[in-house]
Design an enzyme around this catalytic site. Structure first.
Site, short mmCIF file in Angstrom:
data_model
loop_
_atom_site.label_atom_id
_atom_site.label_comp_id
_atom_site.label_asym_id
_atom_site.label_seq_id
_atom_site.Cartn_x
_atom_site.Cartn_y
_atom_site.Cartn_z
NE ARG A 93 5.01 2.09 -1.25
CZ ARG A 93 5.68 2.05 -0.06
NH1 ARG A 93 6.90 2.37 -0.16
NH2 ARG A 93 5.12 1.59 1.19
CB CYS A 142 -0.90 0.26 1.24
SG CYS A 142 -1.84 -1.50 1.68
CD GLU A 186 10.70 -11.85 -8.11
OE1 GLU A 186 10.06 -11.37 -7.30
OE2 GLU A 186 12.08 -11.98 -7.87
CE LYS A 224 14.64 -11.88 -8.98
NZ LYS A 224 15.51 -11.14 -7.92
CD GLU A 278 18.07 -13.44 -6.65
OE1 GLU A 278 17.56 -13.84 -5.63
OE2 GLU A 278 17.52 -12.42 -7.01
CE LYS A 313 12.21 -2.88 -5.47
NZ LYS A 313 12.78 -4.00 -6.05
CG ASN A 366 1.39 0.84 4.13
OD1 ASN A 366 1.08 -0.43 4.21
ND2 ASN A 366 2.44 1.10 3.97
N GLY A 367 -0.58 -1.31 6.42
CA GLY A 367 -0.20 -2.15 7.76
C GLY A 367 -1.20 -2.89 8.09
CG HIS A 426 21.89 -36.85 -1.84
ND1 HIS A 426 22.41 -37.98 -1.27
CD2 HIS A 426 22.79 -35.89 -1.93
CE1 HIS A 426 23.71 -38.02 -1.23
NE2 HIS A 426 23.87 -36.62 -1.49
CD1 TRP A 473 0.10 -5.87 -3.12
CD2 TRP A 473 0.10 -6.55 -0.94
NE1 TRP A 473 0.42 -6.99 -3.45
CE2 TRP A 473 0.35 -7.50 -2.07
CE3 TRP A 473 -0.22 -6.91 0.29
CZ2 TRP A 473 0.91 -8.84 -1.57
CZ3 TRP A 473 0.50 -8.23 0.45
CH2 TRP A 473 1.17 -9.21 -0.23
C1 F6R Z 1 12.90 -10.92 -5.20
C2 F6R Z 1 12.44 -9.70 -4.33
C3 F6R Z 1 12.03 -10.01 -2.94
C4 F6R Z 1 12.92 -8.91 -2.09
C5 F6R Z 1 12.24 -9.46 -0.68
C6 F6R Z 1 13.16 -8.61 0.34
O1 F6R Z 1 13.09 -10.37 -6.48
O2 F6R Z 1 12.60 -8.61 -4.86
O3 F6R Z 1 12.40 -11.31 -2.56
O4 F6R Z 1 14.24 -9.30 -2.12
O5 F6R Z 1 11.09 -8.88 -0.53
O6 F6R Z 1 13.17 -7.08 0.09
P1 F6R Z 1 14.22 -5.99 0.90
O7 F6R Z 1 15.56 -6.34 0.27
O8 F6R Z 1 13.67 -4.90 0.42
O9 F6R Z 1 14.30 -6.37 2.26
#
Ligand code: F6R
Length: 587
Positions: A27, A2, A471, A468, A464, A582, A100-101, A487, A74
């Protein structure tokens, strides 16, 4: 997640609010709404969809008035429907609130308010704030007291902004960010400086338990106990607002390409600050590193990088931290890694560590974030705003900086600093593989499952890469340590499987090659990411040769590009993946 925006000034409020909400779209959200005050009347419009779509159909920006609030939601409590979008109004439509929250005790508050005759129009937890404000305003006829009494009743995490039809804008925060923008003759309240940075670079970062009240004559600050407090104005960097796609079709692609500059930029640190930071780690008895998602993968790499400097660390995923925090004490250091510096799981871990008497260090991209402000010391990765929801450039900046930290602690000469030039050149060569990787994406776009294998340093990179792909493209992907295949996971491999192998010609090469042969003989197609050609790969992605330890910095880039192009092939929007936000400010 949000976003909140509030405005009081001399401009047409609804246009300022819409512009602010658009700046914060990155966000993540599902619905939008605004409320303004004109001649003592509260006007509101809201609906499900993107800011531009809802604005087009409901003309949010035509609401009159010079005072107003806006929100992108959100969903957490209550479905994604128009009536759950914010703002929420009190019964007599003189107060509107955006939040927000999460209000954890909303059920109990709602029951109490229902008993006093309040009528609720949504299923959200947020609406209780509007009714509580109304309840206390009816008793006290005082906005400041209504804010204080309301905040004291709320359990959970919140930043909220309210407008009263008497022309007052107020806000309060507890464990969610809220920032005041101070213009020449106007004020803004926002969850993100991007919400107002087009108008002013003067910001006041509210602390937990702060309340701000802005009326026609002044701005005042209080804590939840009603004590008047003062807050300093900080000048923020205009460049933070300088986020556009440039020549790229998506922020994500632009940010992947920016790594040519950002990786080495993260090494530009204030020497003294860096040394103090490293000394805290070097002197600690126990070191723990935490983070979420991509930042947790940086933590896993940090463990391996630091072990090369003979420093032992434990990594704990932030969402699991609360179950392990007993391990920390006053001799411990917790290093928290976070791009946003606002992730709820990370903030909870840091607070738990502080409660155990541990020192807290952090690596952040946003120096004004809650995490940076709560840390005993922090380093900035300096990679500029990351708008794409998927972390890309922040990951490589975090790990480059971690290499630097490890080099300083291990008193290593000819470390990453001496490799700056070669690193920049190698990153640029990898980025030139862009169209080749697009072709590979086209070949594998219909796969249902993708496996990514790597040993040693390449293992966290495999996790990682899989994150990617999941998502961005919505294809199931799994990263794993190549040696673990036999295993169990090998049972899944058949001639429909796509296996990406991170396979530079280093100390892991021959063991991983044996794993490749095992997979290949089960019919899987192999995508090899290596600096050495090998006919065993069905698709070769040839990266430059670099010092063994630094491979993670360049080998993750083809995986980011592959995820990006898979997302395009599958008609997804790589900048805003479904269901994701985000800045994840809920637990
Ligand atoms: C994946 C991604 C999320 C963030 C996670 C932590 O691409 O962006 O997994 O890495 O939500 O976010 P931060 O680094 O802002 O604490």
């Amino acid at each position: 997640m949000c976003s909140i925006i509030g405005y009081k000034g001399s401009d047409h409020a609804s246009s300022v609010l819409i512009e602010g909400l658009k700046k914060m779209e990155y966000r993540g959200y599902d619905s939008v709404g605004i409320a303004t005050i004109k001649s003592g009347k509260l006007l509101t419009r809201k609906g499900v969809g993107k800011v531009a779509e809802v604005n087009k159909s409901l003309r949010l920006d035509e609401l009159p008035g010079k005072l107003g609030i806006g929100h992108t939601r959100w969903a957490t409590h209550g479905g994604i429907v128009d009536h759950n979008a914010h703002p929420h109004l009190a019964c007599n439509s003189t107060i509107a609130v955006v939040h927000n929250g999460i209000i954890e005790n909303y059920d109990e508050l709602k029951e109490e308010l229902n008993r006093s005759g309040h009528k609720f129009k949504s299923e959200t937890d947020s609406e209780v704030i509007a009714h509580l404000l109304e309840e206390y305003f009816e008793i006290t006829r005082d906005i400041r007291l209504s804010m204080i009494f309301t905040c004291k009743r709320l359990v959970g995490s919140f930043a909220f902004v309210a407008v009263f039809n008497s022309s007052t804008l107020c806000g309060a925060r507890y464990d969610e960010p809220l920032i005041v923008g101070v213009g020449n003759d106007d004020y803004f309240l926002s969850s993100d400086i991007l919400g107002f940075l087009n108008h002013t670079d003067k910001a006041i970062f509210l602390d937990n338990r702060d309340i701000v009240v802005i009326n026609d004559s002044d701005i005042s600050f209080f804590n939840f106990d009603g004590d008047k407090i003062s807050r300093k104005i900080t000048q923020v960097a205009w460049e933070l607002g300088d986020a556009d796609k440039g020549k790229y079709s998506h922020y994500t692609l632009k940010e992947i390409h920016e790594q040519q500059q950002t990786i080495v930029k993260s090494l530009e640190q204030d020497k003294k600050n860096l040394e103090n930071f490293c000394n805290v780690i070097a002197e600690a008895k126990n070191i723990f590193i935490t983070g979420s998602g991509t930042s947790y993968h940086s933590a896993l790499l940090a463990k391996q990088i630091l072990s090369k400097s003979k420093i032992h660390v434990e990594t704990i995923m932030s969402s699991e931290f609360q179950y392990s925090s007993d391990m920390l004490d006053e001799n411990s250091v917790l290093l928290a890694i976070s791009q946003s510096g606002e992730t709820a799981d990370v903030m909870e871990s840091v607070k738990a560590a502080k409660d155990m008497g541990a020192k807290v260090l952090s690596i952040v991209n946003i120096p004004t974030s809650s995490l940076a402000r709560l840390s005993d010391s922090y380093l900035e990765v300096n990679c500029g705003p990351e708008i794409g929801v998927a972390a890309t450039k922040s990951f490589t900046s975090q790990i480059a900086l971690l290499y630097y930290v490890a080099d300083i602690i291990g008193r290593k000469s000819n470390g990453i600093i001496d490799s700056k030039e070669i690193l920049t050149k190698s990153v640029s060569e990898v980025l030139e593989l862009d169209s080749q990787i697009e072709r590979v994406a086209n070949q594998i776009k219909d796969s249902k499952d993708v496996y990514i294998l790597g040993r040693s340093f390449h293992y966290p990179v495999s996790l990682e890469g899989a994150l990617k792909i999941k998502e961005l493209s919505y294809i199931h992907a799994e990263g794993m340590a190549a040696g673990e295949l036999k295993h169990g996971p090998l049972a899944l491999i058949d001639n429909n499987s796509i296996v990406i192998v991170i396979h530079p010609n280093d100390s892991t090469y021959s063991d991983t090659l044996s794993n490749i042969h095992t997979i290949k003989s089960r019919g899987a197609k192999i995508v090899g990411i290596s600096n050495k050609r090998n006919d065993v790969y069905d698709y070769q992605i040839i990266i430059p040769t670099i010092s063994e330890f630094l491979y993670p910095l360049i080998e993750v880039i083809p995986l980011q590009l592959l995820a990006y192009y898979l997302s395009i092939c599958n008609n997804a929007n790589p900048d805003y993946p479904r269901n994701l936000a985000k800045s994840v400010t809920v637990k």
